[in-house]
Write an enzyme that holds these catalytic residues in place. Structure first.
Site, short mmCIF file in Angstrom:
data_model
loop_
_atom_site.label_atom_id
_atom_site.label_comp_id
_atom_site.label_asym_id
_atom_site.label_seq_id
_atom_site.Cartn_x
_atom_site.Cartn_y
_atom_site.Cartn_z
CG HIS A 32 -1.97 -0.71 0.80
ND1 HIS A 32 -2.24 -1.92 2.53
CD2 HIS A 32 -2.30 -1.52 0.16
CE1 HIS A 32 -3.45 -2.97 1.78
NE2 HIS A 32 -3.57 -2.01 0.84
CB THR A 33 -0.12 4.73 0.51
OG1 THR A 33 -1.54 4.45 0.32
CG2 THR A 33 0.80 6.06 0.28
CD GLN A 34 5.17 1.53 1.74
OE1 GLN A 34 6.19 0.79 2.37
NE2 GLN A 34 4.25 0.88 1.85
CD GLU A 35 7.55 7.69 -2.46
OE1 GLU A 35 7.79 8.03 -3.54
OE2 GLU A 35 8.34 8.34 -1.14
CG ASP A 137 -4.26 1.72 2.04
OD1 ASP A 137 -3.71 2.61 1.59
OD2 ASP A 137 -5.32 1.39 1.10
#
Lengths: 264, 271, 273
Positions: A32-35, A137
């Site tokens: 999922h989103t890392q940054e 997430d």
């Protein structure tokens, strides 16, 4: 040849070889989103005797690029509350335009005399943030919720981990380091809220916006401010939009070493 | 065996546009003992008459607490009431968890109404066989709602459901103008008098058969049972119906299944 | 051909030999027993009004609302089985909400009416469900069409209207609606007519001895939200569904009662002469 319906319209195995299913089950774990991608910087807020002042500049950065210069990061929710967001802009837009809009419409159509006040909106947001973090997430934001609740000013924050925190002076992002110490000089604790006038609070927040523009490279000189004021159960929200920083002085820049056209 | 061809299930309209299965479910409420609810500007009160199946058996629970600010009284099938009250507790909990707010009374009532409506529109389900009086206090003050198996919910200043509740309703209709400004004590006594009027001639209110619950602004929902109601019965004085022979007549009347027996109880409440 | 006793009216989704679906017709009967609902499509907004019959004086006055808000810009007034109307509005709210999630905008009233028509029609297709015992009047104002008014019946049929009426007093109400020049009325004028029509419809049917409350809402566009005003004065934009202010309702009801008295006197004179 395979005449079974599930093979219709597919590349023939005898010509192209067996279908490669591997893309359906990637060898890597789900990511999922890392940054955050497009980001907004600090939100600054301060309680005063009779309300809360909250402000955020209008910049959305793409990395270090000042990408969008007219991005408002404050949203009114119902009649009692203003939410400010820093961090990922698209997550903010999901929260503001989809989640909170839906919440408000659903509250309105009940038509039973109940209204979502700041603490309810805050509770809802913190549950959403915590829920998303437990799904690994997260919504990549720090949110400040300012409002009028139970005859008192309300100010609290929640972040991408679902952490909840409340104080009479709050700031997110760079402001957490730069603005909060300045605001605490004006308002060190809950008791001192009673001694702060509306004008004093606005002035203190304006000052913070200016300091942040001086030192935060992801900030801009145009900002939005909302002043939530209440008396008993009547609430008024005053908006100041597209405010430009006044009386800037860059004289201090000469003192700063380490960048620019300096000889020594 | 069936009264007509249109009453086999809850997905068949009669030529008059009625749904008999739903109307029969409303009759199930009248099989249960009476419950009365009423509200003032500051309090909501529930009182109910408990029954025991046999002399040595315990009395059937009539009032269920949902949360610190609301509770229900039931008449009809008690297991159905448990299903509904468990659902209400879930709604109440989720409101507190998600919004940090005690659930508004109207919303939890509407939630069970919607649940009940589905059972009147799909084959293979049956309507709930229980009526509820929901009493509670929220930010907009004290409220009393009546829930019916048809999925109908209405807000009342005073209401009575269950066996012989018409007599209690008559008392409420004669006295409701005094309810808004009644004190906590007066309100409870009004409730007990209404309940007392629904008694059969040879019955009386006792500490064994009366359940009472009070909730108010700044006062948590509290259920009073057994010896806890002794003081209230003492304040009430006479514990027998004051209606004399009228009660006997009402008792003799068979529980008609026509749906026109007790006012406002048919599904077409709009008519 | 009569329906009763043939066996063709015992299950939903069954046609009779002459092509009728009796269960749907019986559902319509439930509507015809319900309190009257009307809707007026005026040039700058929509008015909804219902005759809310009061079964008991123990009911809390002004509570137990019959007109529901579906989204900011849409309201629904219904006649018939009230729990069914709640189911219908609940579905309409879900449709409006999912439209917003998909398209980031308010659902056009026509699309909402269309979807609700389909949903209602699905309840005539299967023997495992019964049709809705309600006719719903859907009113709203949107950007594309401006004010619009729709009525969805138990069969799933749905038409657009200038003036719609359903419930037990529908015939009298329709007769009155037809006398109005609805395309050129303002909502303020519409409110007065709506109050009068509900009072006429109430007096015209069997329940006239019962008390009733007049409930009225409207959908209008705030000045700030107007997108376009056409040459004929039709206002398009982001409408808002809300209760008609109390003072306006009271004034409209006063005038309605006065108008009815005058009419009665005239009737008496006619009879005398």
């Amino acid at each position: 040849m395979n005449h079974l319906p599930e093979a219709w319209g597919r590349p023939r195995d005898d010509v192209y070889g067996a279908y490669d299913h591997s893309h359906l089950r990637p060898s890597m774990p789900n990511q999922h989103t890392q940054e955050p991608i497009v980001t907004g910087t600090s939100v600054v807020a301060l309680k005063y005797n009779g309300g809360v002042v909250i402000a955020a500049d209008n910049l959305a950065s793409y990395g270090s690029l000042a990408r969008f210069s007219n991005m408002e990061r404050l949203k009114q929710v119902g009649t009692h509350t203003v939410v400010g967001a820093s961090g990922d802009i698209s997550d903010m837009q999901y929260l503001f335009d989809t989640a909170l809009e839906d919440l408000v419409i659903k509250e309105e159509y009940q038509n039973d005399g109940h209204h979502l006040r700041a603490k309810h909106v805050y509770s809802y947001l913190s549950r959403v943030m915590y829920h998303r973090r437990n799904k690994f997430d997260p919504l990549w934001n720090v949110l400040l919720v300012a409002g009028w609740d139970d005859g008192k000013p309300f100010l609290a924050s929640t972040d991408l981990l679902g952490t909840t925190f409340s104080a009479p002076a709050l700031a997110s992002g760079f402001g957490a380091s730069l603005a909060v110490p300045l605001l605490r000089r004006v308002c060190p604790d809950e008791e001192s809220v009673a001694k702060i006038s509306r004008e004093r609070a606005i002035e203190a927040v304006e000052e913070c916006m200016k300091v942040l523009f001086y030192r935060d490279a992801r900030s801009t000189n145009k900002y939005t401010m909302a002043i939530v004021s209440g008396e008993d159960n009547k609430v008024d929200i005053e908006w100041k939009k597209d405010v430009e920083l006044q009386k800037q002085s860059w004289k201090f820049a000469e003192e700063i070493r380490g960048y620019g056209a300096q000889i020594v | 065996m069936f009264r007509n061809n249109y009453d086999n299930d809850s997905v068949t309209f009669s030529p008059q546009g009625r749904i008999f299965q739903v109307e029969y479910a409303l009759e199930a409420i009248k099989q249960g003992s009476a419950a009365v609810g009423l509200v003032s500007k500051t309090h909501a009160v529930l009182v109910a008459l408990k029954r025991n199946a046999e002399e040595l058996g315990s009395y059937q629970k009539k009032i269920i607490g949902i949360d610190t600010h609301l509770g229900v009284a039931l008449a009809g099938l008690a297991p159905d009431a448990r299903v509904l009250s468990n659902f209400m507790r879930q709604q109440s909990m989720s409101s507190r968890l998600l919004y940090n707010r005690p659930v508004p009374i109207a919303r939890v009532v509407n939630a069970i109404a919607d649940k009940a409506q589905v059972n009147t529109q799909h084959y293979g389900r049956r309507p709930y066989g229980v009526g509820l009086l929901v009493a509670g206090v929220d930010e907009t003050g004290p409220h009393l709602w009546e829930f019916q198996p048809s999925g109908m919910v209405l807000e009342y200043r005073g209401a009575a459901i269950g066996a012989r509740s018409q007599s209690a309703r008559t008392y409420l209709e004669r006295n409701f103008e005094a309810f808004p400004d009644a004190s906590r004590e007066e309100l409870v006594l009004h409730g007990l008098r209404a309940l007392r009027d629904s008694l059969a001639q040879d019955k009386e209110l006792t500490t064994a058969n009366v359940s009472l619950a009070i909730v108010g602004e700044g006062e948590k929902f509290k259920l009073y049972d057994g010896e806890e109601v002794a003081d209230w019965l003492e304040k009430l004085g006479s514990t027998q119906s004051s209606r004399g022979s009228r009660g006997a007549q009402a008792a003799a009347a068979p529980a008609g299944a026509s749906g026109s027996g007790e006012g406002g109880d048919s599904m077409e409440v709009d008519a | 051909m009569t329906s009763i006793g043939t066996g063709y009216d015992l299950s939903n989704s069954v046609f009779s030999p002459d092509g009728r679906n009796f269960q749907v017709e019986y559902a319509t009967k439930a509507v015809e027993n319900g309190g009257t609902s009307i809707g007026l499509r005026c040039k700058d907004g929509v008015v909804l009004a219902v005759e809310k019959l009061i079964q008991s004086k123990l009911l809390v006055p002004g509570s137990n609302k019959r007109i529901a808000t579906v989204d900011r810009h849409v309201g629904i007034a219904a006649s018939g089985l009230i729990p069914d109307a709640r189911h219908f509005t609940s579905r309409a709210r879900n449709e409006a909400s999912s439209w917003r999630k998909q398209y980031h905008g308010a659902i056009p009233v026509s699309s909402l009416a269309d979807r609700m028509g389909q949903y209602t029609q699905a309840y005539t297709l299967y023997s495992s469900v019964r049709p809705f015992g309600v006719t719903c009047i859907i009113g709203g104002v949107d950007e594309e069409a401006g004010p619009s008014l729709w009525m969805v019946e138990p069969s799933g049929v749905g038409w657009g209207y200038f003036g719609a009426a359903t419930g037990r007093g529908r015939q009298a109400a329709k007769a009155e609606l037809e006398k109005l020049d609805l395309p050129n009325l303002t909502v303020e004028e519409g409110v007065k007519h709506a109050a009068r029509i509900i009072h006429i419809a109430h007096g015209d049917n069997a329940g006239k001895d019962k008390d009733f409350e007049l409930e009225m809402t409207w959908v209008r566009v705030d000045k700030a939200n107007v997108v376009e005003v056409t040459e004929s004065g039709v206002v398009k934009g982001h409408g808002r569904h809300e209760e008609v202010p109390k003072e306006l309702v009271e004034e409209a009801e006063r005038e309605a009662k006065k108008a009815l008295e005058v009419e009665d006197e005239e009737d008496e004179k006619m009879e005398e002469s």
